[in-house]
Write an enzyme that holds these catalytic residues in place. Sequence first.
Site, PDB file in Angstrom:
ATOM      1  N   GLN A 128       6.409  35.500  10.021  1.00  0.00           N
ATOM      2  CA  GLN A 128       7.826  35.610   9.471  1.00  0.00           C
ATOM      3  C   GLN A 128       8.384  33.995   9.642  1.00  0.00           C
ATOM      4  O   GLN A 128       8.352  33.376  10.400  1.00  0.00           O
ATOM      5  CB  GLN A 128       9.007  36.550  10.083  1.00  0.00           C
ATOM      6  CG  GLN A 128      10.200  36.076  10.144  1.00  0.00           C
ATOM      7  CD  GLN A 128      11.166  37.188  11.214  1.00  0.00           C
ATOM      8  OE1 GLN A 128      10.364  38.253  10.593  1.00  0.00           O
ATOM      9  NE2 GLN A 128      11.238  36.380  11.847  1.00  0.00           N
ATOM     10  N   GLY A 129       8.281  33.523   8.696  1.00  0.00           N
ATOM     11  CA  GLY A 129       9.238  31.784   9.001  1.00  0.00           C
ATOM     12  C   GLY A 129      10.628  31.697   8.710  1.00  0.00           C
ATOM     13  O   GLY A 129      11.231  31.581   7.625  1.00  0.00           O
ATOM     14  N   SER A 131      12.951  30.955  12.306  1.00  0.00           N
ATOM     15  CA  SER A 131      13.341  29.740  13.180  1.00  0.00           C
ATOM     16  C   SER A 131      12.635  28.435  12.477  1.00  0.00           C
ATOM     17  O   SER A 131      11.649  28.202  11.974  1.00  0.00           O
ATOM     18  CB  SER A 131      12.697  30.041  14.355  1.00  0.00           C
ATOM     19  OG  SER A 131      13.556  30.906  14.375  1.00  0.00           O
ATOM     20  N   GLU A 250      14.019  45.193  12.188  1.00  0.00           N
ATOM     21  CA  GLU A 250      14.194  44.983  13.070  1.00  0.00           C
ATOM     22  C   GLU A 250      14.221  44.922  14.968  1.00  0.00           C
ATOM     23  O   GLU A 250      13.225  45.416  15.344  1.00  0.00           O
ATOM     24  CB  GLU A 250      13.320  43.444  13.107  1.00  0.00           C
ATOM     25  CG  GLU A 250      12.433  42.634  14.372  1.00  0.00           C
ATOM     26  CD  GLU A 250      12.853  41.099  14.546  1.00  0.00           C
ATOM     27  OE1 GLU A 250      12.015  40.292  15.441  1.00  0.00           O
ATOM     28  OE2 GLU A 250      14.005  40.773  13.360  1.00  0.00           O
ATOM     29  N   ASN A 392      20.559  37.436  23.763  1.00  0.00           N
ATOM     30  CA  ASN A 392      20.872  38.875  24.380  1.00  0.00           C
ATOM     31  C   ASN A 392      22.603  38.037  23.853  1.00  0.00           C
ATOM     32  O   ASN A 392      23.453  38.741  23.706  1.00  0.00           O
ATOM     33  CB  ASN A 392      20.864  39.217  25.387  1.00  0.00           C
ATOM     34  CG  ASN A 392      19.523  39.390  25.918  1.00  0.00           C
ATOM     35  OD1 ASN A 392      18.691  40.091  25.180  1.00  0.00           O
ATOM     36  ND2 ASN A 392      19.326  39.931  28.249  1.00  0.00           N
ATOM     37  N   GLU A 393      22.826  36.880  23.796  1.00  0.00           N
ATOM     38  CA  GLU A 393      23.713  37.150  23.659  1.00  0.00           C
ATOM     39  C   GLU A 393      24.740  36.734  21.687  1.00  0.00           C
ATOM     40  O   GLU A 393      25.524  36.834  21.526  1.00  0.00           O
ATOM     41  CB  GLU A 393      24.154  34.571  23.656  1.00  0.00           C
ATOM     42  CG  GLU A 393      23.702  34.388  25.214  1.00  0.00           C
ATOM     43  CD  GLU A 393      22.295  34.464  25.932  1.00  0.00           C
ATOM     44  OE1 GLU A 393      22.689  34.704  27.215  1.00  0.00           O
ATOM     45  OE2 GLU A 393      21.375  34.741  24.152  1.00  0.00           O
TER      46      GLU A 393
END
Length: 406
Positions: A128-129, A131, A250, A392-393
Amino acid sequence: MDLDLSPEDRAFRAEVRAFLAEHLSEDIRAGSAATPSVFVEPDIGQAWNAILHRKGWLAYQWPREHGGPGWTPVQRYIFEKECAEAGAPNLTVLGLKLVAPVLYTFGTAAQKAYYLPRILSGEDYWCQGFSEPGSGSDLASLQCRAERVTDAAGDRYILNGSKIWTTHAHWANRMFCLVRTDSSGHKNAGISFLLVDMQQKGISVRPIHTLAGDHEVNQVFLEDVEVPVSDRVGEEGDGWKLAKFLLENERGGSCHAPKLAYDLSLIAAAAAEQSDGHGGRLANSVDWRRRVARARLDVEALEMIELKILSEIAHGQAPGPQTSLVKLLASNLRQEVDLLAMDLLGPAGLELDTRRPLYGPNAPPPVHSRATQVAAARYLNSRAWTIFGGTNEVQAGIIARTVLHL
């Protein structure tokens, strides 16, 4: 929501148990138990995938018309729960559970016909590209550029840029990739979704070794990489929409509670044999029992949320933003369970062998046991749970806006 299984579902559960008892080999089970990462290594993963593919169960989350078995959401849950309790490895999620739903939902007929069978056969192994360095959690700020060119060589995109934290890019022959095709408008609007052949010139993969010693993530560099326009999924500029769809799958495409409950049960059983350092057993410690009970209750609460989502899916509803709640809770619980495992083992759990793999005939011998050898690596690896797939944020922000309407 009726939590009792129907006679048909109980019969299905018995069929799954019988299949696992016959076909889940001890080698695969032991390899899974000795894998610190959430992502199973290809040798184990592909072997287990092939067994499930022969049975027709590999694409258990896919619709029947695209190669799935046509299971109900309850059957999918039963399958995941039984696999977790049998110690089966995780499936190769990037192809089966992330890009495949994008393809069969938004892809062209040619893309479905070509790519879906290759995912099932294992011929294509995906990474998966998404980030990029400097983008952090702001996925829409990505800068990997795709310039469209039409000439005698065909209609294609030329890619330049880099991707980071790319899981299993060193194994993959394909990458689904978000790229910037337009910088003139809102940053969300100029993103497209491309399917990239990793086995071409212009692509280099640099390994990133984690604190645990695992090589599962990488940085990928793209220099004048060519992608035919026919390997764009959706229209140009649809990438943000497709990415949101993929991320919902996901975050909520699988049930986390069964695996967490299974790992917690192993920890609780081991505590009955573990000394508390004061002449007794750790399982009899009030503080320990309180921690385990709190974790078990949290896992059961997560399971109810996951079952509620499955019930909604069974009634035709999309997973929706509540999958962010699942991701948030599951990430925190994964870390708590792995911390319990470390505290259970005490000083013995501090063993950290960075050689890999920790299974098979060439595995380094453990100082105490295989469980103690894996515990610290798994604990360190699970620190990433509250980061990957959206921090989480980020999840808290999504919940606040779309669930709580704050």
